[in-house]
Design a protein around this motif. Sequence first.
Motif, PDB file in Angstrom:
ATOM      1  N   LEU A  58       7.939  -5.510   7.470  1.00 46.33           N
ATOM      2  CA  LEU A  58       9.188  -5.038   7.225  1.00 46.33           C
ATOM      3  C   LEU A  58       9.241  -3.736   8.007  1.00 46.33           C
ATOM      4  N   SER A  59      10.067  -3.010   8.207  1.00 47.20           N
ATOM      5  CA  SER A  59      10.463  -1.860   8.748  1.00 47.20           C
ATOM      6  C   SER A  59      10.585  -0.787   7.916  1.00 47.20           C
ATOM      7  N   ASN A  60      11.270  -1.235   6.590  1.00 46.09           N
ATOM      8  CA  ASN A  60      11.484  -0.149   5.429  1.00 46.09           C
ATOM      9  C   ASN A  60      10.194  -0.190   4.509  1.00 46.09           C
ATOM     10  N   PRO A  61       9.274   0.757   4.215  1.00 42.21           N
ATOM     11  CA  PRO A  61       8.065   0.593   3.580  1.00 42.21           C
ATOM     12  C   PRO A  61       8.415   0.462   2.184  1.00 42.21           C
ATOM     13  N   VAL A  62       9.739   0.701   1.675  1.00 40.85           N
ATOM     14  CA  VAL A  62      10.066   0.944   0.339  1.00 40.85           C
ATOM     15  C   VAL A  62       9.691  -0.416  -0.683  1.00 40.85           C
ATOM     16  N   TRP A  63       9.895  -1.446   0.183  1.00 46.04           N
ATOM     17  CA  TRP A  63       9.648  -2.753  -0.418  1.00 46.04           C
ATOM     18  C   TRP A  63       8.086  -2.942  -0.779  1.00 46.04           C
ATOM     19  N   LEU A  64       7.339  -2.624   0.266  1.00 47.85           N
ATOM     20  CA  LEU A  64       5.723  -2.788   0.116  1.00 47.85           C
ATOM     21  C   LEU A  64       5.319  -1.627  -0.932  1.00 47.85           C
ATOM     22  N   ILE A  65       5.891  -0.552  -0.868  1.00 46.54           N
ATOM     23  CA  ILE A  65       5.567   0.675  -2.050  1.00 46.54           C
ATOM     24  C   ILE A  65       5.641  -0.255  -3.485  1.00 46.54           C
ATOM     25  N   ALA A  66       6.814  -0.681  -3.526  1.00 41.68           N
ATOM     26  CA  ALA A  66       7.547  -1.304  -4.814  1.00 41.68           C
ATOM     27  C   ALA A  66       6.503  -2.520  -5.107  1.00 41.68           C
ATOM     28  N   ALA A  67       5.845  -3.424  -4.058  1.00 37.71           N
ATOM     29  CA  ALA A  67       5.158  -4.488  -4.422  1.00 37.71           C
ATOM     30  C   ALA A  67       3.762  -3.863  -4.792  1.00 37.71           C
ATOM     31  N   LEU A  68       3.242  -2.739  -4.254  1.00 35.32           N
ATOM     32  CA  LEU A  68       1.886  -2.736  -4.664  1.00 35.32           C
ATOM     33  C   LEU A  68       1.986  -1.995  -5.984  1.00 35.32           C
ATOM     34  N   PHE A  69       3.103  -1.057  -6.258  1.00 30.48           N
ATOM     35  CA  PHE A  69       3.184  -0.562  -7.672  1.00 30.48           C
ATOM     36  C   PHE A  69       3.359  -1.506  -8.818  1.00 30.48           C
ATOM     37  N   GLY A  70       3.834  -2.781  -8.518  1.00 26.07           N
ATOM     38  CA  GLY A  70       4.008  -3.968  -9.235  1.00 26.07           C
ATOM     39  C   GLY A  70       2.511  -4.624  -9.351  1.00 26.07           C
ATOM     40  N   ALA A  71       1.861  -4.777  -8.368  1.00 29.39           N
ATOM     41  CA  ALA A  71       0.500  -5.030  -8.477  1.00 29.39           C
ATOM     42  C   ALA A  71      -0.211  -4.279  -9.547  1.00 29.39           C
ATOM     43  N   PHE A  72      -0.237  -3.016  -9.443  1.00 31.26           N
ATOM     44  CA  PHE A  72      -1.104  -2.236 -10.446  1.00 31.26           C
ATOM     45  C   PHE A  72      -0.393  -2.607 -11.745  1.00 31.26           C
ATOM     46  N   LEU A  73       0.820  -2.636 -12.148  1.00 35.61           N
ATOM     47  CA  LEU A  73       1.407  -3.082 -13.344  1.00 35.61           C
ATOM     48  C   LEU A  73       0.884  -4.281 -13.853  1.00 35.61           C
ATOM     49  N   THR A  74       0.879  -5.386 -13.017  1.00 39.49           N
ATOM     50  CA  THR A  74       0.464  -6.741 -13.422  1.00 39.49           C
ATOM     51  C   THR A  74      -0.875  -6.743 -13.646  1.00 39.49           C
ATOM     52  N   ALA A  75      -1.757  -6.187 -13.256  1.00 39.59           N
ATOM     53  CA  ALA A  75      -3.342  -6.052 -13.392  1.00 39.59           C
ATOM     54  C   ALA A  75      -3.368  -5.142 -14.929  1.00 39.59           C
ATOM     55  N   TYR A  76      -2.567  -4.282 -15.087  1.00 34.99           N
ATOM     56  CA  TYR A  76      -2.702  -3.640 -16.515  1.00 34.99           C
ATOM     57  C   TYR A  76      -2.246  -4.374 -17.497  1.00 34.99           C
ATOM     58  N   TYR A  77      -0.932  -5.179 -17.298  1.00 43.01           N
ATOM     59  CA  TYR A  77      -0.513  -6.036 -18.478  1.00 43.01           C
ATOM     60  C   TYR A  77      -1.105  -7.145 -18.675  1.00 43.01           C
ATOM     61  N   ALA A  78      -1.774  -7.764 -17.628  1.00 40.75           N
ATOM     62  CA  ALA A  78      -2.410  -8.977 -17.615  1.00 40.75           C
ATOM     63  C   ALA A  78      -3.613  -9.013 -18.629  1.00 40.75           C
ATOM     64  N   PHE A  79      -4.458  -7.822 -18.421  1.00 39.71           N
ATOM     65  CA  PHE A  79      -5.529  -7.690 -19.254  1.00 39.71           C
ATOM     66  C   PHE A  79      -5.365  -6.805 -20.536  1.00 39.71           C
ATOM     67  N   ARG A  80      -4.280  -6.122 -20.818  1.00 40.85           N
ATOM     68  CA  ARG A  80      -3.890  -5.568 -22.193  1.00 40.85           C
ATOM     69  C   ARG A  80      -4.275  -6.763 -23.257  1.00 40.85           C
ATOM     70  N   PRO A  81      -3.597  -7.707 -23.308  1.00 41.70           N
ATOM     71  CA  PRO A  81      -3.982  -8.616 -24.376  1.00 41.70           C
ATOM     72  C   PRO A  81      -5.351  -9.354 -24.233  1.00 41.70           C
ATOM     73  N   ILE A  82      -5.862  -9.517 -23.158  1.00 41.43           N
ATOM     74  CA  ILE A  82      -7.157  -9.757 -23.083  1.00 41.43           C
ATOM     75  C   ILE A  82      -8.289  -9.026 -23.682  1.00 41.43           C
ATOM     76  N   PHE A  83      -8.161  -7.761 -23.724  1.00 40.33           N
ATOM     77  CA  PHE A  83      -8.890  -6.759 -24.346  1.00 40.33           C
ATOM     78  C   PHE A  83      -8.698  -6.522 -25.731  1.00 40.33           C
ATOM     79  N   ILE A  84      -7.229  -6.631 -26.086  1.00 38.78           N
ATOM     80  CA  ILE A  84      -6.996  -6.411 -27.435  1.00 38.78           C
ATOM     81  C   ILE A  84      -7.638  -7.850 -28.357  1.00 38.78           C
ATOM     82  N   ILE A  85      -7.553  -8.828 -27.736  1.00 39.61           N
ATOM     83  CA  ILE A  85      -7.987  -9.947 -28.502  1.00 39.61           C
ATOM     84  C   ILE A  85      -9.611 -10.148 -28.450  1.00 39.61           C
TER      85      ILE A  85
END
Length: 637
Positions: A414-441
């Motif tokens: 896409l010509s507008n990089p905002v969408w890709l930046i948001a998706a990359l930030f979401g990928a970081f958050l996803t990895a964080y919250y996915a393993f948060r309960p794993i490490f707590i358990i």
Amino acid sequence: MAVPWVSDLTLLAAILATLLPLCSFLVVMLFTRSHPRISAGLSIGAMSVSLLCALFLLNEHWHMEKPLEYAGRWLVSGSIEIPFGFLLDPVSLLMLAVVAVIGFLIQIYSLGYMAGDPGISRYYAFMSLFLWAMMSLVVAPTLFQLYIFWELVGLSSYLLIGFWYEKFSASQAGKKAFIMTRAGDVAMFLGMLLILLHLGNLSILEIDSPALAARMSPRLLTLSALLIFGGIIGKSAQFPLMTWLPDAMQGPTPVSALLHSSTMVAAGVYLFERLFPFFFFSPDAMTFGLFIGTLSMLLASTMALVTRDIKEIWAYSTISQLGYMIMGLDAGAFFSGAFHLTTHAAFKALLFLCSGVLIHTFETNDIYELGRKGGRSLKVPMACCCIAAGALAGLPPLSGFFSKGLILEGLADLSNPVWLIAALFGAFLTAYYAFRPIFIILFPREASGEPEVHSATSTSKDHSAGHSSSHYWLMGWPLILLAGATLCLGFLKAPLEHFMGQTALPGVKGIGHPVWLLYTEIILAVGGVGLAWMEFGRRCAQQVGFVEKIPALHRLFAERWYLDHFYGWFVDRVIDRGVSALFTQNDHRVIDGSIDGISRGTVETGRLISHMHLGMVQYRLLAMFVVMVLLAFYFFF
């Protein structure tokens, strides 16, 4: 139909795949409700045949060159005919197989999870009802037929979310889901009417053809696309109709795995796939959908950072991943959304089912309690949960890495990089919250080191808890199979892309493969997991996240960005005190007032006229005199 159904194996398989779950539902509800084992056997037996038929159709038409449609007249009124039948193409065949496989495995899993529940016959009946509606929705050749089963899927969801109806929170969650999804369905119905008025029918193949774009003005096309997208927003729990999905976790965990992770909520994304050419004709509608998907993905990711309920964490991740799928489709990368829908169905169902084993064993949804009670002692569920969390985070070589990477590549075009930046930030958050309960358990701490409870639902319990551990392996084998699918699906990208590529639109640009994006995806995924390890996994970690150290931000995320507060205010002030009060006044003053006025007028008129029937001569003479005077005035003046 030109060929009798008994001699056409494709048609016969389609009929059996969709009809057998309905038959099992009817038999269980009418005859075997008092026999749980027979009910479960009938439901699973019907689903196993449906699974074989779905896999046969996928294999038989793997190299199909054009869509195969069976349609017969269902309703006839004058010159109007409403057909009913089947549409078999790569989009429907792949989704049919996904629903059948996930549905069958979850029904097997439910034998252990729901064992001993007094309503097990009703549970399997509702499961069969849902699977019939969902599979029939997938193969519908017209938007009208799809809408019928779309509503039946919503009804089934309501019944299964509120399965334990004696629990107030479960019944409330079912009503909330039903009402919020209906709001989107009304918009979808209006969009269908617009298409029907201009096209004359609701055939999906004709809606997806360029002829529709030629017959409708760009504004009407965009309006109808946006209205239909309203149905997608409701069914797939996207902003602003997203808060019903976490509350829907009040149902049994297998219900959460089937309806609210891999099939029912994915119906919205499937509808987007089904009508992808139609949406592609309207760039404005595509941009709006891209915005909604991005916003939903980010909001749900932030909500998942702070909740303690393990099922709610996966529910928020479902909303987020559905947002990713919509982003990929709206970016014009058709296969990326379809592929992520397929991989997500496996690893998200696996996450819920693994959580179900933990909840079943330790009688709590709270991730800190699961850790302290010995959740890591359950080797198979924890190992499978780690695999599924890795796929959710996008770690290679798991399936989520490949499908999420395709979406990122589509956004990079896409010509507008905002969408890709948001998706990359979401990928970081996803990895964080996915393993948060794993490490707590996996690495529990003492109670003194845990944060305060901020969620009223964080300690909710499933009613199925407390069963014998003899059912452990009945729940274990579906986990192993789904973990195998999570490991292998990513390597099927090329054949699936070739299979689904037959539905690609001419003129849709292909997805590039920038090397820097691949490395960025891996770095962000590993970085998110690493941050979760630093805060929740390492020996001296206090198991307090970076968001929890900022009270205002923590409260904002824990309160779901105050969306439910807004809905409560809106219902109280606008609906109850505004619209309802206005209608109440109208009812009292206009409707009741007019009827009461007519009644009083009738009574008074009768009382007045009654004086003329007293039999007295003077009243009759007076009446005659008045009539004569009136006649004189009429003729002479």
